[in-house]
Structures are given as C-alpha cells and as structure tokens.
Design an enzyme around this catalytic site. Structure first.
Site, PDB file in Angstrom:
ATOM      1  N   PRO A  65       0.849  -1.194   0.000  1.00  0.00           N
ATOM      2  CA  PRO A  65       0.000   0.000   0.000  1.00  0.00           C
ATOM      3  C   PRO A  65       0.887   1.248   0.000  1.00  0.00           C
ATOM      4  O   PRO A  65       1.902   1.289   0.697  1.00  0.00           O
ATOM      5  CB  PRO A  65      -0.815  -0.132   1.284  1.00  0.00           C
ATOM      6  CG  PRO A  65      -0.120  -1.152   2.112  1.00  0.00           C
ATOM      7  CD  PRO A  65       0.719  -1.979   1.208  1.00  0.00           C
ATOM      8  N   HIS A  66       0.511   2.217  -0.797  1.00  0.00           N
ATOM      9  CA  HIS A  66       1.337   3.407  -0.938  1.00  0.00           C
ATOM     10  C   HIS A  66       0.477   4.608  -1.299  1.00  0.00           C
ATOM     11  O   HIS A  66      -0.631   4.451  -1.816  1.00  0.00           O
ATOM     12  CB  HIS A  66       2.407   3.189  -2.003  1.00  0.00           C
ATOM     13  CG  HIS A  66       1.844   2.834  -3.338  1.00  0.00           C
ATOM     14  ND1 HIS A  66       1.440   1.548  -3.660  1.00  0.00           N
ATOM     15  CD2 HIS A  66       1.594   3.583  -4.446  1.00  0.00           C
ATOM     16  CE1 HIS A  66       0.982   1.529  -4.893  1.00  0.00           C
ATOM     17  NE2 HIS A  66       1.058   2.761  -5.394  1.00  0.00           N
ATOM     18  N   ALA A  67       1.028   5.781  -1.020  1.00  0.00           N
ATOM     19  CA  ALA A  67       0.294   7.007  -1.322  1.00  0.00           C
ATOM     20  C   ALA A  67       1.234   8.204  -1.291  1.00  0.00           C
ATOM     21  O   ALA A  67       2.233   8.209  -0.580  1.00  0.00           O
ATOM     22  CB  ALA A  67      -0.823   7.217  -0.292  1.00  0.00           C
TER      23      ALA A  67
END
Length: 151
Positions: A65-67
């Site tokens: 998960p990344h942002a």
C-alpha cells in the site's frame, strides 16, 4: 538504494491486527502517523484513495500500500507482518501476511518507483521471504528483510 534509509528498524512491526484490508490500512495509517508525525486521517484517506484504484496486493502474500502525501520530502515506509493473513484482493488470491507501506511526496514519485524496485529485488533474494515469515521477533523480521541491502 539503501532500504534501511526508507524503512528504519523502529518502523517494523509484527503481529499487526487487521481482519480486513480496510482495517489493516487503518492500522498502518495509525502507525505511520505516529512514526512520521503526520495526521493519521490524511494518511488513511490517501491509502484508501489509492486502494480504490486497484489492489496493492502484489501476490505471494505481499502487499505494498502506498500514497503520495503533501509535504513529504523523501519516501518513508513501514514493514509489517500481520497477526493473521488477510484478503488484500491480490491478483493471485493468496492472503497477505506481509506489507510494505510506502509514503512519498508528490515531487518524488520517481523515488517511490525506485524503492518499489529495490523491495522487489530484495524479496527475490534466496530465503528472504521465508526468513521474514519465520522470524520470532521484530528484530529478526527486520534483519531478514534488510540483510545485505544496506551495502
């Protein structure tokens, strides 16, 4: 790429709860908020928005998960082993037990891709993933991943 600069020992966790992908993201946002002194709500919204575009479960029990987070100047991350594998909607349908959560600034999206590539290379090293899964404590878990990637 020195992964130890992106994911530090104090940002590795084992036994993290998350009955669902969305609860797991909430746990990750909470830990990242404390670790990086960013409002948890901002991180959670960014992670959820990204996840709504498509699952970050990359297969083989791994999720990334990344942002992008406004104001971040360099990529930072968490390394997590969940208490129980969970459905991250990965392409291979294998439940996820390990996550690499990455946050980066809008201006360094290219650096994020380099970090992702470095993680992928490290996970392809013989025995790394198995060692991470067998680690009895967080120090073993972190060391199994970082290993000789510090050089």
């Amino acid at each position: 790429m020195n992964l130890a600069d992106i994911i530090r020992p104090e940002h590795a966790f084992i036994g993290v709860s998350g009955a669902t992908k969305w609860r797991a993201l909430r746990s990750l946002a909470e830990k990242a908020g404390k670790a990086f002194d960013i409002e948890e709500k901002i991180i959670l919204q960014a992670l959820e928005s990204r996840e709504n575009l498509g699952s970050t479960g990359i297969g083989n029990g791994i999720a990334v998960p990344h942002a992008a987070i406004a104001g971040m100047t360099s990529p930072r991350g968490l390394l997590v082993r969940f208490a129980q594998p969970l459905d991250f909607e990965a392409i291979d349908d294998v439940p996820t037990d390990i996550a690499f959560m990455l946050l980066f600034g809008e201006s360094n999206r290219g650096a994020y891709l380099n970090v992702l590539a470095a993680i992928a290379r490290r996970l392809q090293s013989d025995g790394v993933l198995m060692s991470m899964r067998k680690a009895k404590n967080v120090d073993e878990f972190y060391s199994s991943f970082i290993g000789d990637s510090r050089t």
